[in-house]
Scaffold this motif. Sequence first.
Motif, PDB file in Angstrom:
ATOM      1  N   TYR A 147     -21.709  -3.223  53.079  1.00  0.00           N
ATOM      2  CA  TYR A 147     -20.712  -2.670  54.038  1.00  0.00           C
ATOM      3  C   TYR A 147     -20.531  -3.714  55.266  1.00  0.00           C
ATOM      4  N   SER A 148     -21.161  -5.056  55.183  1.00  0.00           N
ATOM      5  CA  SER A 148     -20.898  -6.144  56.171  1.00  0.00           C
ATOM      6  C   SER A 148     -19.427  -6.620  56.292  1.00  0.00           C
ATOM      7  N   LEU A 149     -18.775  -6.184  54.931  1.00  0.00           N
ATOM      8  CA  LEU A 149     -17.319  -6.816  54.945  1.00  0.00           C
ATOM      9  C   LEU A 149     -16.307  -5.835  55.939  1.00  0.00           C
ATOM     10  N   TYR A 150     -16.691  -4.703  56.339  1.00  0.00           N
ATOM     11  CA  TYR A 150     -15.999  -3.786  57.169  1.00  0.00           C
ATOM     12  C   TYR A 150     -16.299  -4.148  58.623  1.00  0.00           C
ATOM     13  N   GLN A 151     -15.144  -3.858  59.279  1.00  0.00           N
ATOM     14  CA  GLN A 151     -15.146  -4.039  60.897  1.00  0.00           C
ATOM     15  C   GLN A 151     -15.302  -2.444  61.338  1.00  0.00           C
ATOM     16  N   PRO A 152     -16.091  -2.474  62.761  1.00  0.00           N
ATOM     17  CA  PRO A 152     -15.928  -1.176  63.566  1.00  0.00           C
ATOM     18  C   PRO A 152     -14.666  -0.582  63.602  1.00  0.00           C
ATOM     19  N   ARG A 153     -14.464   0.646  63.352  1.00  0.00           N
ATOM     20  CA  ARG A 153     -13.124   1.569  63.392  1.00  0.00           C
ATOM     21  C   ARG A 153     -12.374   1.414  62.270  1.00  0.00           C
ATOM     22  N   ASP A 154     -12.928   0.704  61.301  1.00  0.00           N
ATOM     23  CA  ASP A 154     -12.442   0.705  59.879  1.00  0.00           C
ATOM     24  C   ASP A 154     -12.470   2.164  59.469  1.00  0.00           C
ATOM     25  N   VAL A 155     -11.540   2.722  58.897  1.00  0.00           N
ATOM     26  CA  VAL A 155     -11.728   4.236  58.411  1.00  0.00           C
ATOM     27  C   VAL A 155     -11.873   4.216  56.977  1.00  0.00           C
ATOM     28  N   LEU A 156     -13.264   4.698  56.517  1.00  0.00           N
ATOM     29  CA  LEU A 156     -13.557   4.685  55.130  1.00  0.00           C
ATOM     30  C   LEU A 156     -13.403   6.316  54.610  1.00  0.00           C
ATOM     31  N   VAL A 157     -12.617   6.389  53.493  1.00  0.00           N
ATOM     32  CA  VAL A 157     -12.375   7.657  53.065  1.00  0.00           C
ATOM     33  C   VAL A 157     -13.383   7.985  51.667  1.00  0.00           C
ATOM     34  N   PHE A 158     -14.138   8.994  51.659  1.00  0.00           N
ATOM     35  CA  PHE A 158     -15.003   9.375  50.453  1.00  0.00           C
ATOM     36  C   PHE A 158     -14.584  10.705  50.107  1.00  0.00           C
ATOM     37  N   GLU A 159     -15.025  10.699  48.876  1.00  0.00           N
ATOM     38  CA  GLU A 159     -14.691  12.050  48.015  1.00  0.00           C
ATOM     39  C   GLU A 159     -15.918  12.534  47.671  1.00  0.00           C
ATOM     40  N   ALA A 160     -16.225  13.835  47.706  1.00  0.00           N
ATOM     41  CA  ALA A 160     -17.498  14.406  47.320  1.00  0.00           C
ATOM     42  C   ALA A 160     -17.805  14.180  45.932  1.00  0.00           C
ATOM     43  N   VAL A 161     -19.007  13.900  45.632  1.00  0.00           N
ATOM     44  CA  VAL A 161     -19.436  13.662  44.166  1.00  0.00           C
ATOM     45  C   VAL A 161     -19.858  15.031  43.497  1.00  0.00           C
ATOM     46  N   SER A 162     -19.229  15.147  42.309  1.00  0.00           N
ATOM     47  CA  SER A 162     -19.185  16.258  41.432  1.00  0.00           C
ATOM     48  C   SER A 162     -19.636  15.927  40.207  1.00  0.00           C
ATOM     49  N   GLU A 163     -19.954  16.889  39.300  1.00  0.00           N
ATOM     50  CA  GLU A 163     -20.420  16.767  38.088  1.00  0.00           C
ATOM     51  C   GLU A 163     -19.362  15.916  37.269  1.00  0.00           C
ATOM     52  N   GLU A 164     -18.185  16.213  37.547  1.00  0.00           N
ATOM     53  CA  GLU A 164     -17.047  15.762  36.864  1.00  0.00           C
ATOM     54  C   GLU A 164     -16.815  14.173  37.130  1.00  0.00           C
ATOM     55  N   ASN A 165     -17.187  13.767  38.156  1.00  0.00           N
ATOM     56  CA  ASN A 165     -16.842  12.423  38.793  1.00  0.00           C
ATOM     57  C   ASN A 165     -18.116  11.443  38.762  1.00  0.00           C
ATOM     58  N   ILE A 166     -19.351  12.122  38.356  1.00  0.00           N
ATOM     59  CA  ILE A 166     -20.371  11.322  38.898  1.00  0.00           C
ATOM     60  C   ILE A 166     -20.619  10.030  38.097  1.00  0.00           C
ATOM     61  N   HIS A 167     -20.049   9.965  36.876  1.00  0.00           N
ATOM     62  CA  HIS A 167     -19.809   8.862  35.972  1.00  0.00           C
ATOM     63  C   HIS A 167     -18.922   7.544  36.500  1.00  0.00           C
ATOM     64  N   LEU A 168     -18.229   7.795  37.427  1.00  0.00           N
ATOM     65  CA  LEU A 168     -17.507   6.835  38.148  1.00  0.00           C
ATOM     66  C   LEU A 168     -17.906   6.471  39.380  1.00  0.00           C
ATOM     67  N   CYS A 169     -19.309   6.747  39.704  1.00  0.00           N
ATOM     68  CA  CYS A 169     -19.857   6.228  40.910  1.00  0.00           C
ATOM     69  C   CYS A 169     -20.739   4.928  40.830  1.00  0.00           C
ATOM     70  N   ILE A 170     -21.039   4.746  39.378  1.00  0.00           N
ATOM     71  CA  ILE A 170     -22.014   3.764  39.186  1.00  0.00           C
ATOM     72  C   ILE A 170     -21.124   2.397  39.756  1.00  0.00           C
ATOM     73  N   GLY A 171     -21.988   1.593  40.529  1.00  0.00           N
ATOM     74  CA  GLY A 171     -21.535   0.299  41.051  1.00  0.00           C
ATOM     75  C   GLY A 171     -20.444   0.382  42.302  1.00  0.00           C
ATOM     76  N   LYS A 172     -20.250   1.689  42.871  1.00  0.00           N
ATOM     77  CA  LYS A 172     -19.508   1.986  44.037  1.00  0.00           C
ATOM     78  C   LYS A 172     -20.303   2.114  45.217  1.00  0.00           C
ATOM     79  N   GLN A 173     -19.655   1.954  46.327  1.00  0.00           N
ATOM     80  CA  GLN A 173     -20.268   2.398  47.602  1.00  0.00           C
ATOM     81  C   GLN A 173     -20.184   3.721  47.871  1.00  0.00           C
ATOM     82  N   GLY A 174     -20.854   4.316  48.661  1.00  0.00           N
ATOM     83  CA  GLY A 174     -20.849   5.580  48.908  1.00  0.00           C
ATOM     84  C   GLY A 174     -21.745   6.323  50.068  1.00  0.00           C
ATOM     85  N   LEU A 175     -21.807   7.500  50.171  1.00  0.00           N
ATOM     86  CA  LEU A 175     -22.044   8.039  51.575  1.00  0.00           C
ATOM     87  C   LEU A 175     -23.338   9.155  51.207  1.00  0.00           C
TER      88      LEU A 175
END
Length: 225
Positions: A147-175
Amino acid sequence: MTRIGANIKKIRTAKGLSQLAFAELFELTRGNISSYEENRAEPRLETALRIANYFCIPLEAFITRTLTINEILQFNGDKLLEEEQRLLQMQLRQVPFLSETIFLKASYREIKFTDLEMFPKLTLPEMNYHSLLAVSYQSNMAHHSSYSLYQPRDVLVFEAVSEENIHLCIGKQGLFLTDLELILGNFEWQDELLLLVLNELRKLPVKPGPEAGFWKLVAVYQHLT
């Protein structure tokens, strides 16, 4: 230059509000309001939208032309409804926004990180995702080194992880979000488990579901100074 500063002063005059009283309505400071009225600074778009909505003033009018006091007094709830319809027509969407102020309040246990209904709303272009959360990035958040590539006050938009999209999370950033903490990490596949990794000592097994608190990064809006 917009007409926001002049309109804020007109609104305060029409409503009988001091700069401090006006600021407290929108989690701002008296100095912020003074800067806006003197055209030394301008509020962010989400702040301008909150002010316009609060006083039932169409956003376009609030930003682009100097309103009269009589106009301000004549605005009512019908104007707000028209503004909401316009946002829908423009394919915009309001998303819970974990701002710097909200992060500070949650850090001091004044509210919970999971009290999304209490968060201000950030208006974003419509995205084909279900549950979304926008976060104003702060370097003092617990975060993975990626996350060091982001600057303070950059807006990060996240989607809730569900059974349907869990396979798309591998290698991604998350919260990961609980009542008491917020963690920014990387989703990694280890030993047949999907983990959100903060560092070598903190690895959280991902359990998707409505109460799980895991979110996947889907968009970034860079803050320009």
